[in-house]
Design a protein around this motif. Sequence first.
Motif, PDB file in Angstrom:
ATOM      1  N   PHE A 256      10.095 -12.442   9.856  1.00  0.00           N
ATOM      2  CA  PHE A 256       9.676 -11.705   8.759  1.00  0.00           C
ATOM      3  C   PHE A 256       8.997 -12.989   7.860  1.00  0.00           C
ATOM      4  O   PHE A 256       7.951 -12.826   6.894  1.00  0.00           O
ATOM      5  N   LEU A 257       9.630 -14.086   7.896  1.00  0.00           N
ATOM      6  CA  LEU A 257       9.219 -15.201   7.146  1.00  0.00           C
ATOM      7  C   LEU A 257       7.841 -15.783   7.796  1.00  0.00           C
ATOM      8  O   LEU A 257       6.949 -16.253   7.003  1.00  0.00           O
ATOM      9  N   ASN A 258       7.856 -15.696   8.949  1.00  0.00           N
ATOM     10  CA  ASN A 258       6.405 -15.962   9.608  1.00  0.00           C
ATOM     11  C   ASN A 258       5.132 -15.086   9.146  1.00  0.00           C
ATOM     12  O   ASN A 258       4.267 -15.644   8.926  1.00  0.00           O
ATOM     13  N   VAL A 259       5.585 -13.868   9.096  1.00  0.00           N
ATOM     14  CA  VAL A 259       4.585 -13.053   8.700  1.00  0.00           C
ATOM     15  C   VAL A 259       4.189 -13.382   7.194  1.00  0.00           C
ATOM     16  O   VAL A 259       3.033 -13.323   6.694  1.00  0.00           O
ATOM     17  N   LEU A 260       5.092 -13.568   6.473  1.00  0.00           N
ATOM     18  CA  LEU A 260       4.756 -13.943   4.790  1.00  0.00           C
ATOM     19  C   LEU A 260       4.370 -15.237   4.744  1.00  0.00           C
ATOM     20  O   LEU A 260       3.942 -15.669   3.514  1.00  0.00           O
ATOM     21  N   LYS A 261       4.189 -16.127   5.762  1.00  0.00           N
ATOM     22  CA  LYS A 261       3.713 -17.339   5.466  1.00  0.00           C
ATOM     23  C   LYS A 261       2.448 -17.373   5.107  1.00  0.00           C
ATOM     24  O   LYS A 261       1.418 -16.795   5.358  1.00  0.00           O
TER      25      LYS A 261
ATOM     26  N   ILE B 154       2.126   1.910   1.490  1.00  0.00           N
ATOM     27  CA  ILE B 154       1.905   0.903   0.336  1.00  0.00           C
ATOM     28  C   ILE B 154       1.144   1.345  -0.653  1.00  0.00           C
ATOM     29  O   ILE B 154       1.497   0.770  -1.604  1.00  0.00           O
ATOM     30  N   GLU B 155       0.188   2.171  -0.817  1.00  0.00           N
ATOM     31  CA  GLU B 155      -0.666   2.449  -1.718  1.00  0.00           C
ATOM     32  C   GLU B 155       0.259   3.202  -2.663  1.00  0.00           C
ATOM     33  O   GLU B 155      -0.093   3.300  -4.004  1.00  0.00           O
ATOM     34  N   GLN B 156       1.308   3.920  -2.101  1.00  0.00           N
ATOM     35  CA  GLN B 156       2.189   4.971  -3.151  1.00  0.00           C
ATOM     36  C   GLN B 156       2.955   3.998  -4.281  1.00  0.00           C
ATOM     37  O   GLN B 156       3.164   4.618  -5.233  1.00  0.00           O
ATOM     38  N   PHE B 157       3.111   2.719  -4.093  1.00  0.00           N
ATOM     39  CA  PHE B 157       3.835   2.068  -4.897  1.00  0.00           C
ATOM     40  C   PHE B 157       3.029   1.434  -6.022  1.00  0.00           C
ATOM     41  O   PHE B 157       3.772   0.937  -6.915  1.00  0.00           O
ATOM     42  N   ASN B 158       1.852   1.482  -5.862  1.00  0.00           N
ATOM     43  CA  ASN B 158       1.037   1.060  -6.918  1.00  0.00           C
ATOM     44  C   ASN B 158       1.417  -0.343  -7.348  1.00  0.00           C
ATOM     45  O   ASN B 158       1.227  -0.887  -8.468  1.00  0.00           O
ATOM     46  N   GLU B 159       2.141  -1.297  -6.518  1.00  0.00           N
ATOM     47  CA  GLU B 159       2.274  -2.516  -6.808  1.00  0.00           C
ATOM     48  C   GLU B 159       1.705  -3.613  -5.960  1.00  0.00           C
ATOM     49  O   GLU B 159       1.756  -4.726  -5.697  1.00  0.00           O
ATOM     50  N   MET B 160       1.227  -2.947  -4.583  1.00  0.00           N
ATOM     51  CA  MET B 160       0.675  -3.721  -3.549  1.00  0.00           C
ATOM     52  C   MET B 160      -0.797  -4.196  -3.701  1.00  0.00           C
ATOM     53  O   MET B 160      -1.493  -3.219  -3.968  1.00  0.00           O
ATOM     54  N   PRO B 161      -1.166  -5.299  -3.322  1.00  0.00           N
ATOM     55  CA  PRO B 161      -2.546  -5.619  -3.458  1.00  0.00           C
ATOM     56  C   PRO B 161      -3.388  -5.018  -2.425  1.00  0.00           C
ATOM     57  O   PRO B 161      -3.023  -4.597  -1.645  1.00  0.00           O
ATOM     58  N   LYS B 162      -4.786  -4.998  -2.726  1.00  0.00           N
ATOM     59  CA  LYS B 162      -5.578  -4.342  -1.926  1.00  0.00           C
ATOM     60  C   LYS B 162      -5.611  -4.894  -0.366  1.00  0.00           C
ATOM     61  O   LYS B 162      -5.317  -5.895  -0.429  1.00  0.00           O
ATOM     62  N   SER B 163      -5.566  -4.107   0.508  1.00  0.00           N
ATOM     63  CA  SER B 163      -5.344  -4.318   2.068  1.00  0.00           C
ATOM     64  C   SER B 163      -6.416  -5.629   2.393  1.00  0.00           C
ATOM     65  O   SER B 163      -6.030  -6.466   3.240  1.00  0.00           O
ATOM     66  N   ASN B 164      -7.313  -6.050   1.744  1.00  0.00           N
ATOM     67  CA  ASN B 164      -8.472  -6.937   1.959  1.00  0.00           C
ATOM     68  C   ASN B 164      -7.860  -8.204   1.428  1.00  0.00           C
ATOM     69  O   ASN B 164      -8.149  -9.481   1.734  1.00  0.00           O
ATOM     70  N   ASP B 165      -6.531  -8.209   0.686  1.00  0.00           N
ATOM     71  CA  ASP B 165      -6.268  -9.636   0.119  1.00  0.00           C
ATOM     72  C   ASP B 165      -5.135 -10.024   1.190  1.00  0.00           C
ATOM     73  O   ASP B 165      -4.643 -10.974   0.717  1.00  0.00           O
ATOM     74  N   LEU B 166      -4.726  -9.094   2.247  1.00  0.00           N
ATOM     75  CA  LEU B 166      -3.577  -9.666   3.038  1.00  0.00           C
ATOM     76  C   LEU B 166      -3.967  -9.798   4.146  1.00  0.00           C
ATOM     77  O   LEU B 166      -5.019  -9.177   4.782  1.00  0.00           O
ATOM     78  N   ASN B 167      -3.194 -10.701   4.962  1.00  0.00           N
ATOM     79  CA  ASN B 167      -3.598 -11.040   6.461  1.00  0.00           C
ATOM     80  C   ASN B 167      -2.074 -10.952   7.159  1.00  0.00           C
ATOM     81  O   ASN B 167      -1.665 -12.053   7.229  1.00  0.00           O
ATOM     82  N   LEU B 168      -1.775  -9.893   7.394  1.00  0.00           N
ATOM     83  CA  LEU B 168      -0.253  -9.902   7.948  1.00  0.00           C
ATOM     84  C   LEU B 168      -0.259  -9.519   9.538  1.00  0.00           C
ATOM     85  O   LEU B 168      -1.216  -8.665  10.092  1.00  0.00           O
ATOM     86  N   ASN B 169       0.686 -10.031  10.169  1.00  0.00           N
ATOM     87  CA  ASN B 169       0.748  -9.963  11.674  1.00  0.00           C
ATOM     88  C   ASN B 169       1.874  -9.210  11.825  1.00  0.00           C
ATOM     89  O   ASN B 169       2.880  -9.875  11.447  1.00  0.00           O
ATOM     90  N   ILE B 170       1.872  -8.042  12.111  1.00  0.00           N
ATOM     91  CA  ILE B 170       3.045  -7.122  12.110  1.00  0.00           C
ATOM     92  C   ILE B 170       3.527  -6.997  13.693  1.00  0.00           C
ATOM     93  O   ILE B 170       4.230  -5.952  13.772  1.00  0.00           O
ATOM     94  N   SER B 171       2.726  -7.515  14.760  1.00  0.00           N
ATOM     95  CA  SER B 171       3.193  -7.183  15.944  1.00  0.00           C
ATOM     96  C   SER B 171       4.477  -7.693  16.377  1.00  0.00           C
ATOM     97  O   SER B 171       5.101  -7.088  17.113  1.00  0.00           O
TER      98      SER B 171
END
Length: 600
Positions: free
Chosen positions: A35-40, A2-19
Amino acid sequence: MIEQFNEMPKSNDLNLNISAFQSHRMHLGTFTENFLNVLKNQSSENFDSIINVCRHCAQTYSNIVQENELNLLLQRLFNKLDDKQSGYLLRQNLMKILQAFYNALNDNDKQYVNQPNQWPVVKQTILNNENKLNETSSESETVQQEKRSGSPVTNEQQIASSISTDVTEKINDGQEQINDEQNKFNIELKHPSVYEAEFRFTNEQKPIYNLEHFDTIDHEKSIRFDEQLIDKIQFSALLMSFFGLKKNEMVISALIDYFRSNYKETNEEKNAKTILVQQRLIDTEQRAQSDLLFEKMNTTCTEAIKLEPLANILKQYKDGTVIEQIEQVLQTYQDQTQLSSTQFYELVVNIYQTLNETMGGGENFDELLKYIDAQQPQLNTSDRTRIHTRHEWLKRIRNIPFRTLGYLYKEVMDIIQKDSETFSNQPTKHLSIYIALVENDRNQLRYVATTNDQTDLLLGKTLQRGTGISFQILDGGKWTYINQTKNHSRIKFFNPDAKNQSGSFVLIPLKRFQRTYSNGLLGIDTIRDKKEKAFVQHEAQFYEGIASALSDTFTFVDFDKNMMKILHRFTYWIKQRCSNVSNQYRSFSFFVSRSRLNTN
């Protein structure tokens, strides 16, 4: 990633459930729902950024699938062109066809391929008569110079030199014919559907493609660059480079059809190729036999054998009747005291070729190896078992991925402990093991790995230059063995109470064979053992082999770090100067990140 694309916010701005995505496979409907549930509840900015990253991941996946399909297609083409199934094609003929195909394309279609005579990865092979003759003369002189200097010249090189004049004449004649043909026709690109299904390329993706089932290419099985021959792996890589990044399906399909129609080998070329291939097989077999003998002679497991005992054996070959010729070859190794496996092979080849010339072709390579083997001292069963086991342990160390250093350190210490338990001639020793690497312009050593009994005492600690004996060993490049530590005043004890205890101490520089630069030190002692227990010679020699294997790994680590610095500086430089390549920059950064992961 994610960091390589320089477009992603810092990890502490996201709350993703990837399980929800951890299952091996899922249907499209399930994927969309998860996918839609994760992005909710994500902000619109985060949503767009995540979608953009996924889009690049999907494109990368598509590119991998496409490249694999193209590689399989090129392998089928190679098998079709190699009608005798020799495993090789003639490089000169391939390059002539590529040049003719490129020249026959119109200017608009040439944007989809690279110029075959301007790649930095191969030599330009379509030359005029004067340059080619100069090259042939230079090659012949090189072979003669290598003979005089004592460096081995393989039979394959001699054969290649002897047939180069004939090949040169054919290339020059063929060049005139190609120039005439280029003026007569142009290639009109057609839709891939007009070609045979087995030999056409399309960008259409298969609905299901599991990357885990991809066949990985073992590049070690490929030959080194050869001006006459090209194998299947090199053939595929060559055409991949010709097609470039934008792989146009019509251009690829047209070239494959052009190869099938125009690649030919004359009877003279087939005969010359057969001779080269047969001699390559002989050279490969001779190298394999030499390596097996070297491993048998390498009883110390240090990747080296002493030259002097071997020289004495060779001088008695054929009852000493060829001592003059052998001494002439040994003269070129007068500065050596030890030989690696490669140097041993070169020495044997040199002697074989020298005797072959002297005896008019009557020397036998196998006979020379059998003589050396017969002169080796006989080992008992326990010695053979010990040596074989240690060789296998060293192979395990070298096969550990070089980025998993933590696991590498643990494996090294486990092997040393296991060796002591298995082959020590004394009751089990209490071994303290530690690895220290150089820092701060070689003025500091940092302990990066220790056994459990030394963790609190040593791990993470540093030793400055001028303290103890470590830097003396580091600079000298030779290992040392101290039988009684309490009688040695210069040893640095991190535990003051250890000064009153006595044990054995082995300190080995981490350096590659016949190199002076050391990456650090490997230390092993028995100070914490209740009884004074010494190391025997074969144990210390095995530890030296382990240190050499460790140093090989650290060399790869240093190379990797330097290469990644260059790549990141390169991508940064490109992005700063060419704003319109941001997409390619992100894809390249992702590719670099993925490549690093794949090597683990």
